[in-house]
Scaffold this active site. Structure first.
Site, PDB file in Angstrom:
ATOM      1  CG  ASP A 115       5.399  -3.671   0.905  1.00  0.00           C
ATOM      2  OD1 ASP A 115       6.343  -3.641   1.710  1.00  0.00           O
ATOM      3  OD2 ASP A 115       5.152  -2.753   0.097  1.00  0.00           O
ATOM      4  CG  ASP A 123       5.739   0.640  -2.515  1.00  0.00           C
ATOM      5  OD1 ASP A 123       6.261  -0.457  -2.259  1.00  0.00           O
ATOM      6  OD2 ASP A 123       5.699   1.586  -1.708  1.00  0.00           O
TER       7      ASP A 123
END
Length: 210
Positions: free
Chosen positions: A183, A149
């Site tokens: 995401d 991420d």
């Protein structure tokens, strides 16, 4: 929307997602952050759990490694189900809105599954060093990779006023989570299904009886 257009969308999202993750993994040390704007940062973290960084072992009496394996296997079954759903709605000529949304969700889910399944055997660790791809000493095993991420939008970073009950003096940040392109694709797809629900799932027209 036909299958060809759906596959193009999926391919482009996967391409951008994996390029961004590989770049971050091979150029950033874990925890490293750079400011793009006051409200946007590139902040490298790794997530080996479920949503919001949680782990199954946080809720069940199992080890972290067993929880990670269960989660990865669950994701594999989930992506098969989403893939079948996508193929089925395209075959049935469902609305473009629905096909687009499911294509985004499928691409995002697949992007994170690639990390979970393969990154553990492709990279060495990022703790205090920049990781090497195709390392001779990978940090994990197959099915034990960590999701990369890097997108962080702390648009509000302040402290609660002292007069606020139970929260006064504590830090407050919006938006706190760090996420990735995959995401974003999943969230966008789900958002389309919620906002444009009637277009995605139109009610069949009633035929008048003669």
């Amino acid at each position: 929307m036909n299958l060809k257009k759906s596959l193009i969308i999926i391919f482009l999202i996967l391409l951008v997602d994996q390029i961004s993750k590989i770049y971050i993994k091979t150029h950033f040390i874990l925890g490293e952050s750079i400011d793009v704007f006051d409200w946007f940062k590139i902040h490298f973290i790794e997530n080996d759990g479920a949503a919001w960084g949680k782990k199954l072992s946080d809720f069940l009496p199992i080890s972290d490694s067993v929880g990670k394996l269960i989660l990865t296997i669950f994701r594999l079954f989930a992506i098969v189900g989403i893939g079948y759903w996508l193929w089925d709605i395209i075959k049935k000529g469902s609305p473009k809105t629905l096909v687009l949304a499911v294509s985004l969700i499928f691409a995002g889910a697949l992007g994170n599954i690639i990390d979970s399944v393969f990154y553990g055997i492709l990279f060495d660790h990022s703790n205090g060093q920049v990781a090497t791809m195709f390392s001779n000493e990978p940090y994990g095993n197959l099915f034990y990779g960590k999701v990369v991420d890097m997108l962080h939008f702390p648009m509000i970073d302040t402290t609660w006023p002292d007069w606020v009950p139970s929260l006064g003096g504590k830090s407050f940040r919006f938006f706190e989570p760090v996420f990735n392109i995959a995401d974003t694709a999943i969230s966008t797809g789900v958002g389309i299904l919620i906002v444009f629900n009637k277009k995605a799932f139109p009610k069949p027209e009633k035929t008048e009886e003669v």
